[in-house]
Design an enzyme around this catalytic site. Structure first.
Site, PDB file in Angstrom:
ATOM      1  CE  LYS A  91      -2.304  -1.373   3.684  1.00 12.71           C
ATOM      2  NZ  LYS A  91      -1.574  -2.655   3.847  1.00 12.71           N
ATOM      3  CB  THR A  92       3.829   2.265   2.023  1.00 11.93           C
ATOM      4  OG1 THR A  92       3.138   1.962   3.230  1.00 11.93           O
ATOM      5  CG2 THR A  92       4.662   3.512   2.204  1.00 11.93           C
ATOM      6  CG  ASP A 138      -0.035   3.248   6.721  1.00 13.29           C
ATOM      7  OD1 ASP A 138      -0.970   2.543   6.275  1.00 13.29           O
ATOM      8  OD2 ASP A 138       1.081   2.784   7.011  1.00 13.29           O
ATOM      9  CB  THR A 179      -5.150  -3.553   8.021  1.00  9.96           C
ATOM     10  OG1 THR A 179      -5.476  -2.829   9.212  1.00  9.96           O
ATOM     11  CG2 THR A 179      -3.677  -3.391   7.739  1.00  9.96           C
ATOM     12  NE  ARG A 189       6.844  -4.642   5.514  1.00 10.55           N
ATOM     13  CZ  ARG A 189       5.774  -3.856   5.666  1.00 10.55           C
ATOM     14  NH1 ARG A 189       4.711  -4.317   6.308  1.00 10.55           N
ATOM     15  NH2 ARG A 189       5.775  -2.637   5.193  1.00 10.55           N
TER      16      ARG A 189
HETATM   17  N1  LIG Z   1       3.785  -5.531  -5.887  1.00  9.21           N
HETATM   18  C1  LIG Z   1       5.017  -5.475  -5.383  1.00  9.21           C
HETATM   19  N2  LIG Z   1       6.089  -5.709  -6.153  1.00  9.21           N
HETATM   20  C2  LIG Z   1       7.333  -5.699  -5.644  1.00  9.21           C
HETATM   21  N3  LIG Z   1       7.616  -5.439  -4.349  1.00  9.21           N
HETATM   22  C3  LIG Z   1       6.587  -5.168  -3.540  1.00  9.21           C
HETATM   23  C4  LIG Z   1       5.247  -5.171  -4.004  1.00  9.21           C
HETATM   24  N4  LIG Z   1       4.430  -4.881  -2.976  1.00  9.21           N
HETATM   25  C5  LIG Z   1       5.218  -4.697  -1.910  1.00  9.21           C
HETATM   26  N5  LIG Z   1       6.519  -4.874  -2.240  1.00  9.21           N
HETATM   27  C6  LIG Z   1       7.661  -4.806  -1.334  1.00  9.21           C
HETATM   28  O1  LIG Z   1       7.192  -5.140  -0.025  1.00  9.21           O
HETATM   29  C7  LIG Z   1       7.631  -4.171   0.922  1.00  9.21           C
HETATM   30  C8  LIG Z   1       6.448  -3.761   1.765  1.00  9.21           C
HETATM   31  O2  LIG Z   1       5.564  -3.002   0.980  1.00  9.21           O
HETATM   32  P1  LIG Z   1       4.752  -1.760   1.585  1.00  9.21           P
HETATM   33  O3  LIG Z   1       5.543  -1.079   2.647  1.00  9.21           O
HETATM   34  O4  LIG Z   1       4.297  -0.943   0.444  1.00  9.21           O
HETATM   35  O5  LIG Z   1       3.531  -2.513   2.241  1.00  9.21           O
HETATM   36  P2  LIG Z   1       2.271  -1.908   3.012  1.00  9.21           P
HETATM   37  O6  LIG Z   1       1.072  -2.609   2.458  1.00  9.21           O
HETATM   38  O7  LIG Z   1       2.274  -0.435   2.931  1.00  9.21           O
HETATM   39  O8  LIG Z   1       2.526  -2.383   4.480  1.00  9.21           O
HETATM   40  P3  LIG Z   1       1.961  -1.715   5.848  1.00  9.21           P
HETATM   41  O9  LIG Z   1       0.492  -1.959   5.821  1.00  9.21           O
HETATM   42  O10 LIG Z   1       2.685  -2.483   6.916  1.00  9.21           O
HETATM   43  O11 LIG Z   1       2.324  -0.249   5.817  1.00  9.21           O
HETATM   44  C9  LIG Z   1       8.291  -3.033   0.130  1.00  9.21           C
HETATM   45  O12 LIG Z   1       9.635  -2.972   0.421  1.00  9.21           O
HETATM   46  C10 LIG Z   1       8.194  -3.401  -1.313  1.00  9.21           C
HETATM   47  O13 LIG Z   1       9.492  -3.461  -1.855  1.00  9.21           O
END
Ligand SMILES: Nc1ncnc2c1ncn2[C@@H]1O[C@H](COP(=O)(O)OP(=O)(O)OP(=O)(O)O)[C@@H](O)[C@H]1O
Length: 359
Positions: free
Chosen positions: A79-80, A124, A173, A232
């Site tokens: 998401k981030t 977030d 989430t 992740r």
């Molecule tokens: N579709 C994707 N392709 C490649 N790498 C990804 C992808 N999605 C996530 N990642 C990798 O996974 C890691 C976590 O992603 P991210 O921080 O965006 O997750 P998030 O959903 O925002 O988590 P949170 O809810 O804990 O904030 C990042 O370092 C990213 O490199």
């Protein structure tokens, strides 16, 4: 940890998990380097990517700011990363904050009033914002305006403040926890799913390239299969396997190296860790597969009830290994097979164990 529904006990236990989906300190340090920078680089989530691509392209063609976007899905699914991609694709700066950081409407007013035109505001855990801030956000999203209250009591006055058009990217989430008026103000809502093994395989390959680690197809598949559908976790397991490959072999990751490394870290071929297997093992070996109450199960594995319920069970349920029923926790046939155990004849129909402790 950032699950708002996760208690302190569950947090303590989940903190050190190699297969936990929340970011730990090391993740935060390396994630910036591994984040895809464009929609084209973002692996998987085809439907979301296609839809978002249209939303952003159309806004660019109109020379307008993109509609507000809501991203929902489990931690670690990107998401981030997507919010940063939205800003990059729009050629706009991004400001990052989170619901818990905004406790007063004034905190939000300060952020909103300092945004530049077209800026992306990533919020977030948007479901954890305070109520007054949430109400201020409604007006800001719809009319690009906020009312700043000056003074107190009967003499208080609302001073309207115009805001430049901006794009709010909210992440949660728990989309179900958002009040409908807030949800309705997003022009585009995307639900992010867990990733398929083939997609995680691509994530592992991509990250290995960026980290300058050699990994063959079978090695990447071995890591992907244990990553619980979450990029992740895939990236974190890759780093641990890299350590093993470097110390115990020539640095290259093969299937054998990945399997041996993850055996050391007690992450099994389906992505279960020690806690998951302890819960499943107790359910099968001590309670004949259930049904058994949550409290009893927690006592049996020496964990807090919340830890079992919030940390171990969601993945076991998702994997079809455990079912939560009104009579208690029940193991599925797949659970017996996974731990290499044979169900007793009585357990074939779900078992008849009583929960003596009333969990
Ligand atoms: N579709 C994707 N392709 C490649 N790498 C990804 C992808 N999605 C996530 N990642 C990798 O996974 C890691 C976590 O992603 P991210 O921080 O965006 O997750 P998030 O959903 O925002 O988590 P949170 O809810 O804990 O904030 C990042 O370092 C990213 O490199």
């Amino acid at each position: 940890m950032n699950w708002d529904d996760t208690s302190d006990a569950a947090e303590d236990s989940a903190e050190a998990r190699l297969v936990g989906a929340d970011a730990d300190g090391e993740d935060q340090a390396v994630e910036a380097a591994l984040r895809p920078k464009s929609l084209g680089e973002f692996v998987g989530q085809e439907r979301v990517r296609e839809q978002l691509d249209l939303v952003l392209r159309a806004a660019r063609q109109r020379g307008a700011t993109a509609d507000h976007v809501l991203l929902s899905g489990a931690p670690g699914l990107g998401k981030t990363t997507l919010s940063m991609i939205i800003a990059a694709e729009m050629g706009a700066p991004i400001r990052i904050t989170s619901g818990p950081a905004i406790q007063h409407a004034g905190d939000l007013a300060a952020i909103l009033s300092s945004l530049q035109e077209g800026e992306v505001l990533f919020l977030d855990e948007i479901h954890r914002m305070s109520r007054p801030a949430e109400e201020m956000l409604y007006m800001a999203m719809e009319d690009f305006r906020v009312d700043v209250i000056v003074g107190k009591g009967p003499g208080a006055t609302a001073i309207p403040l115009e805001l430049p058009p901006f794009t709010l990217v909210g992440a949660t989430t728990r989309a179900g926890l958002l009040p409908p008026p807030l949800r309705d103000r997003f022009g585009f809502t995307a639900h992010m799913e867990f990733y398929e093994p083939a997609e995680l395989h691509r994530v592992v390959h991509r990250s290995a390239g960026l980290l300058d680690v050699r990994v063959d197809g079978a090695g990447a598949a071995e890591i992907a299969g244990r990553s619980r559908g979450t990029p992740r976790i895939a990236n974190r397991l890759l780093r641990r396997v890299r350590d093993y490959a470097q110390v115990k072999a020539d640095g290259a990751i093969t299937q054998e190296i990945a399997a041996a490394a993850l055996a050391v870290y007690e992450v099994d071929e389906r992505g279960l860790d020690r806690l998951d297997r302890a819960v499943l093992g107790a359910l099968l070996k001590l309670f004949g597969g259930g049904p058994v109450g949550l409290s009893t199960l927690a006592v049996a594995v020496g964990e807090e009830r919340e830890t079992v319920e919030e940390v171990a069970e969601p993945f076991l349920v998702r994997e079809g290994l455990l079912a939560r029923t009104p009579r208690g926790r029940v193991a599925t046939p797949a659970a017996w097979a996974h731990l290499g155990l044979t169900p007793p004849p009585a357990a074939a129909g779900g078992g008849a164990q009583q929960d003596l402790f009333g969990g």
